[in-house]
Write a protein that holds these residues in place. Structure first.
Motif, PDB file in Angstrom:
ATOM      1  N   ALA A 300      51.361  37.235  34.202  1.00  0.00           N
ATOM      2  CA  ALA A 300      50.001  36.849  33.505  1.00  0.00           C
ATOM      3  C   ALA A 300      48.686  37.389  34.241  1.00  0.00           C
ATOM      4  CB  ALA A 300      49.935  35.487  33.247  1.00  0.00           C
ATOM      5  N   VAL A 301      48.677  36.958  35.525  1.00  0.00           N
ATOM      6  CA  VAL A 301      47.656  37.364  36.486  1.00  0.00           C
ATOM      7  C   VAL A 301      47.300  39.191  36.577  1.00  0.00           C
ATOM      8  CG1 VAL A 301      46.778  37.477  38.852  1.00  0.00           C
ATOM      9  CG2 VAL A 301      47.699  35.439  37.907  1.00  0.00           C
ATOM     10  N   ALA A 302      48.579  39.683  36.635  1.00  0.00           N
ATOM     11  CA  ALA A 302      48.701  41.147  36.622  1.00  0.00           C
ATOM     12  C   ALA A 302      48.380  41.629  35.217  1.00  0.00           C
ATOM     13  CB  ALA A 302      50.001  41.761  37.172  1.00  0.00           C
ATOM     14  N   GLY A 303      48.255  41.029  34.188  1.00  0.00           N
ATOM     15  CA  GLY A 303      48.065  41.380  32.851  1.00  0.00           C
ATOM     16  C   GLY A 303      49.209  41.760  32.156  1.00  0.00           C
ATOM     17  N   TRP A 304      50.264  41.632  32.431  1.00  0.00           N
ATOM     18  CA  TRP A 304      51.578  42.055  31.614  1.00  0.00           C
ATOM     19  C   TRP A 304      51.752  40.881  30.554  1.00  0.00           C
ATOM     20  CZ3 TRP A 304      54.121  46.218  31.688  1.00  0.00           C
ATOM     21  CH2 TRP A 304      53.944  47.335  33.024  1.00  0.00           C
ATOM     22  N   LEU A 305      51.420  39.577  30.714  1.00  0.00           N
ATOM     23  CA  LEU A 305      51.561  38.682  29.879  1.00  0.00           C
ATOM     24  C   LEU A 305      50.176  38.112  29.560  1.00  0.00           C
ATOM     25  CD1 LEU A 305      54.625  36.569  31.326  1.00  0.00           C
ATOM     26  CD2 LEU A 305      54.593  38.521  29.659  1.00  0.00           C
ATOM     27  N   ALA A 306      49.976  37.427  28.391  1.00  0.00           N
ATOM     28  CA  ALA A 306      48.672  36.770  27.989  1.00  0.00           C
ATOM     29  C   ALA A 306      48.743  35.526  28.868  1.00  0.00           C
ATOM     30  CB  ALA A 306      48.548  36.450  26.520  1.00  0.00           C
ATOM     31  N   PRO A 307      47.596  34.963  29.106  1.00  0.00           N
ATOM     32  CA  PRO A 307      47.214  33.887  30.065  1.00  0.00           C
ATOM     33  C   PRO A 307      48.227  32.826  29.584  1.00  0.00           C
ATOM     34  CG  PRO A 307      45.214  34.893  29.958  1.00  0.00           C
ATOM     35  CD  PRO A 307      46.413  35.563  28.610  1.00  0.00           C
ATOM     36  N   ALA A 308      48.251  32.399  28.053  1.00  0.00           N
ATOM     37  CA  ALA A 308      48.794  31.173  27.486  1.00  0.00           C
ATOM     38  C   ALA A 308      50.349  31.557  27.738  1.00  0.00           C
ATOM     39  CB  ALA A 308      48.392  30.891  26.330  1.00  0.00           C
ATOM     40  N   GLU A 309      50.915  32.499  27.713  1.00  0.00           N
ATOM     41  CA  GLU A 309      52.380  32.862  27.502  1.00  0.00           C
ATOM     42  C   GLU A 309      53.352  32.017  28.474  1.00  0.00           C
ATOM     43  OE1 GLU A 309      53.395  36.968  26.734  1.00  0.00           O
ATOM     44  OE2 GLU A 309      51.731  37.338  25.789  1.00  0.00           O
TER      45      GLU A 309
END
Length: 453
Positions: A300-309
């Motif tokens: 999520a930090v790297a942007g692959w996942l949304a923050p809430a996922e």
């Protein structure tokens, strides 16, 4: 002088996937036909039908329980179907043939049929039956290693195999009991069929799964070991198999321990072990959810996942809400895409955990890239549903003090403006996950180009 690379060799015909699948299906089908003929020969057609109707009762409940346990990281249906068919057909056929041969040989050698039956039930049957069921677990462990990652997988695979085996064995016992009642004229509660049904289906439907689950736990712990611990990966499954044989022998020998021997073994050993293994399986299931919440934030930090996922994927309730939301607004294909997204994300979390602990194989980077690509292709459907589920299941923000000052006291400084996404944005974008990036090549890349090399 440069040399040209060798041309890739075509695999032999017996190495092709469709040939192997066809041979496996043919073997299981042949075993099923043979076991069907043997059981029908011993019970008769009417006894076989009665036994089949009564033996099917615990099967859906057991399969549902193991499938529920496997919901965090569900394995392919083909693995479970193979295990069920192996237990019901191949393992049952091996057990019937080997047990009959061994019992007859012992009776001939000792001239003591009664002693041969007791020895066959307490020594021969546990060794043969548990070995035959363990063969399915071993095959999945060797040839479907990607789907065998821990204790829960071992429990599920072993439990489904034993459920199929118990189904066939119950048909034999219930059909034989019905034939006995037909000869003696017994009916109702006092019949042998009713007593057999009560003991095998009502009182102890978990007996065979309980024994074989011990073998599955041994394989599951071995799956968590690093590849360099080869001796441990061999000894742990053998230890589980020996425990399964010992528990099975104790259960079969309880009938020879006197009038109340069966109930003593049932109350003193079977029920406590069943409770302990149930707790262990549920605890491991919760531990898997914890691993998902702990390992996915770096993506999520790297942007692959949304923050809430990561929060939503670490909660079974949030996962269910996400699938329901997708089905309600975009139909069944969207719900299927969300379920696949959840499964791939869970596999990614477990892969990263193994890599961080030094237990991942040589294909770690390729497997991570494969999983990230699969997530990226489903993000447009899954992200809105998971974001909705995260909002629906997020804990309420604690209120420690009213926003207005108490009467007669100076006003407190105004609090910072609250945003609904603040818990997700601040909880994962922390430097605590930065060291974990060293274990992943692709987690540091922006998601705009998942194929970057």
């Amino acid at each position: 002088m440069a040399t040209c690379p060798p041309y890739p060799t075509r695999p032999h015909w017996w190495q092709r996937t469709w040939v192997r699948y066809s041979a496996l299906v043919a073997l299981l089908a042949l075993s099923g036909l043979v076991i069907l003929a043997l059981v029908r020969e011993q019970t008769g057609t009417q006894g076989f039908l009665v036994g089949l109707g009564l033996a099917v009762f615990p099967v859906p409940l057991l399969l549902a329980a193991f499938r529920w346990l496997d919901r965090v990281d569900p394995g392919p249906w083909r693995n479970l179907l193979f295990c069920l068919a192996w237990g019901a057909c191949a393992a049952a056929l091996i057990a019937i043939v080997a047990n009959s041969f061994a019992t007859r040989w012992i009776a001939t050698a000792t001239a003591d049929p009664t002693g041969a039956d007791t020895l066959g039930a307490t020594v021969i049957a546990p060794v043969v039956e548990e070995s035959a069921k363990a063969a399915a677990v071993l095959l999945v462990f060797l040839f479907r290693r990607r789907n065998f990652t821990g204790i829960v997988d071992g429990v599920v695979i072993a439990g489904v195999t034993a459920t199929g085996f118990a189904f066939t064995e119950n048909i034999l016992y219930l059909g034989t009991a019905f034939g006995t009642d037909q000869l003696t004229g017994d009916r109702g509660i006092a019949s042998v069929t009713a007593a057999t049904f009560f003991v095998r289906v009502v009182l102890s439907p978990f007996a065979h799964p309980l024994f074989t689950v011990l073998t599955g736990i041994g394989f599951g712990i071995a799956a968590l070991c690093a590849d360099r611990h080869r001796l441990r990966r061999v000894l742990l499954p053998l230890a589980g198999l020996l425990l399964a044989m010992g528990m099975h022998a104790l259960w079969n020998g309880s009938a020879s321990l006197g009038e109340y021997g069966f109930f003593a073994v049932y109350g003193a050993f079977m029920v406590p072990v069943f409770g302990l293994l149930t707790w262990l399986a549920v605890w491991n299931r919760q531990r898997e959810l914890g691993a998902v919440r702990a390992e996915l934030p770096v993506y999520a930090v790297a942007g692959w996942l949304a923050p809430a996922e990561p929060f939503a994927l670490g909660s079974m309730r949030a996962r269910r809400i996400a699938r329901q939301h997708a089905r309600r607004h975009a139909g069944k294909p969207a719900a299927r895409a969300v379920a696949e997204y959840e499964a791939y994300a869970t596999s990614l979390a477990f892969l990263r955990q193994r890599g961080r602990r030094g237990r991942a194989g040589a294909d770690y980077v390729a497997r991570e890239r494969e999983l990230l690509t699969a997530l990226w292709h489903r993000r447009e459907t899954a992200r809105p549903a998971l974001d909705y589920a995260a909002r629906a299941t997020a804990p309420p923000a604690p209120v420690t003090a009213p926003p207005w000052p108490a009467y007669g006291t100076p006003a407190a400084p105004a609090p910072a403006p609250y945003t609904a996404q603040a818990p997700y944005l601040t909880s994962y974008a922390t430097p605590a996950y930065a060291p974990y990036g060293a274990y992943s090549v692709y987690s540091a890349y922006p998601p705009q180009n998942p194929y970057r090399s």
